[in-house]
Design a protein around this motif. Structure first.
Motif, PDB file in Angstrom:
ATOM      1  N   LEU A 194      16.983  -1.063   0.961  1.00 20.18           N
ATOM      2  CA  LEU A 194      18.378  -1.327   1.299  1.00 20.18           C
ATOM      3  C   LEU A 194      19.266  -0.096   1.168  1.00 20.18           C
ATOM      4  O   LEU A 194      20.100   0.167   2.032  1.00 20.18           O
ATOM      5  CB  LEU A 194      18.935  -2.477   0.465  1.00 20.18           C
TER       6      LEU A 194
ATOM      7  N   VAL B 205      22.758  -0.542   3.271  1.00 23.21           N
ATOM      8  CA  VAL B 205      23.215  -1.871   2.864  1.00 23.21           C
ATOM      9  C   VAL B 205      23.577  -1.801   1.384  1.00 23.21           C
ATOM     10  O   VAL B 205      22.730  -1.878   0.517  1.00 23.21           O
ATOM     11  CB  VAL B 205      22.134  -2.953   3.112  1.00 23.21           C
TER      12      VAL B 205
ATOM     13  N   SER C 263      22.303  -7.095   6.826  1.00 23.26           N
ATOM     14  CA  SER C 263      22.940  -7.892   5.775  1.00 23.26           C
ATOM     15  C   SER C 263      23.095  -9.341   6.198  1.00 23.26           C
ATOM     16  O   SER C 263      22.883 -10.252   5.397  1.00 23.26           O
ATOM     17  CB  SER C 263      24.321  -7.319   5.437  1.00 23.26           C
TER      18      SER C 263
ATOM     19  N   PHE D 223      27.211  -5.853   2.103  1.00 20.58           N
ATOM     20  CA  PHE D 223      26.587  -7.168   2.048  1.00 20.58           C
ATOM     21  C   PHE D 223      27.619  -8.262   1.813  1.00 20.58           C
ATOM     22  O   PHE D 223      27.623  -9.279   2.508  1.00 20.58           O
ATOM     23  CB  PHE D 223      25.504  -7.229   0.961  1.00 20.58           C
TER      24      PHE D 223
ATOM     25  N   PRO E  55      23.563  -1.743   9.225  1.00 20.67           N
ATOM     26  CA  PRO E  55      23.609  -2.403   7.910  1.00 20.67           C
ATOM     27  C   PRO E  55      24.175  -3.823   7.959  1.00 20.67           C
ATOM     28  O   PRO E  55      23.705  -4.696   7.244  1.00 20.67           O
ATOM     29  CB  PRO E  55      24.499  -1.496   7.057  1.00 20.67           C
TER      30      PRO E  55
ATOM     31  N   HIS F 191      19.084  -7.581  -3.929  1.00 21.02           N
ATOM     32  CA  HIS F 191      19.588  -6.307  -4.452  1.00 21.02           C
ATOM     33  C   HIS F 191      18.462  -5.381  -4.906  1.00 21.02           C
ATOM     34  O   HIS F 191      18.648  -4.169  -4.954  1.00 21.02           O
ATOM     35  CB  HIS F 191      20.580  -6.541  -5.596  1.00 21.02           C
TER      36      HIS F 191
ATOM     37  N   ALA G 186      11.703  -8.383   2.660  1.00 18.28           N
ATOM     38  CA  ALA G 186      12.888  -8.737   1.874  1.00 18.28           C
ATOM     39  C   ALA G 186      13.200 -10.231   2.001  1.00 18.28           C
ATOM     40  O   ALA G 186      13.548 -10.886   1.013  1.00 18.28           O
ATOM     41  CB  ALA G 186      14.090  -7.898   2.318  1.00 18.28           C
TER      42      ALA G 186
END
Length: 130
Positions: free
Chosen positions: A40, A45, A13, A50, A9, A35, A99
């Motif tokens: 995620l 994450v 991140s 993050f 993660p 977000h 993303a």
């Protein structure tokens, strides 16, 4: 730069955070796009992970800057490749690219530094698919 667990993660991140700050500012639409990335939660994450990773990234970048007065932070290509190499699962790589593109397009302004980052990630990660 810190090293993180491969496909972990924090590694993910950091790349998403870098995507947000590479153009010199973070817009609310970029934060929202990050977000809202559906994968995620599945990979661990969360907001706390993050935020901590973003802080660590900024600290690492400030330590690496040879001339802080210039107001520019550049990541050496070899260091960027090391950061990108922490994402090795091809499925995660493709989700990360999606993303990253969502973040880049979120504010409606495509900065050349964002383009360079996404292009380098795509080149680094898509060689696995060939």
């Amino acid at each position: 730069m810190k090293s993180y667990v491969i496909d972990g993660p924090q590694a993910m991140s950091r790349i998403l955070a870098l995507t947000m700050i590479v153009d010199g500012h973070v817009s609310p639409s970029e934060v929202s796009a990050m977000h809202n990335a559906p994968f995620l939660d599945q990979i661990g994450v969360d907001a706390d992970t993050f935020d901590l990773t973003m802080q660590e990234l900024c600290e690492d970048l400030l330590l690496a800057v040879p001339n802080r007065n210039a107001g520019l932070v550049e990541i050496h290509p070899a260091l960027l490749d090391e950061v990108l190499d922490e994402i090795r699962d091809p499925v995660v790589q493709m989700c990360m690219l999606k993303a990253m593109l969502d973040i880049v397009y979120a504010d409606g302004i495509i900065d050349s530094r964002e383009t360079v980052l996404v292009r380098r990630a795509a080149q680094s990660w898509t060689h696995v698919l060939h």
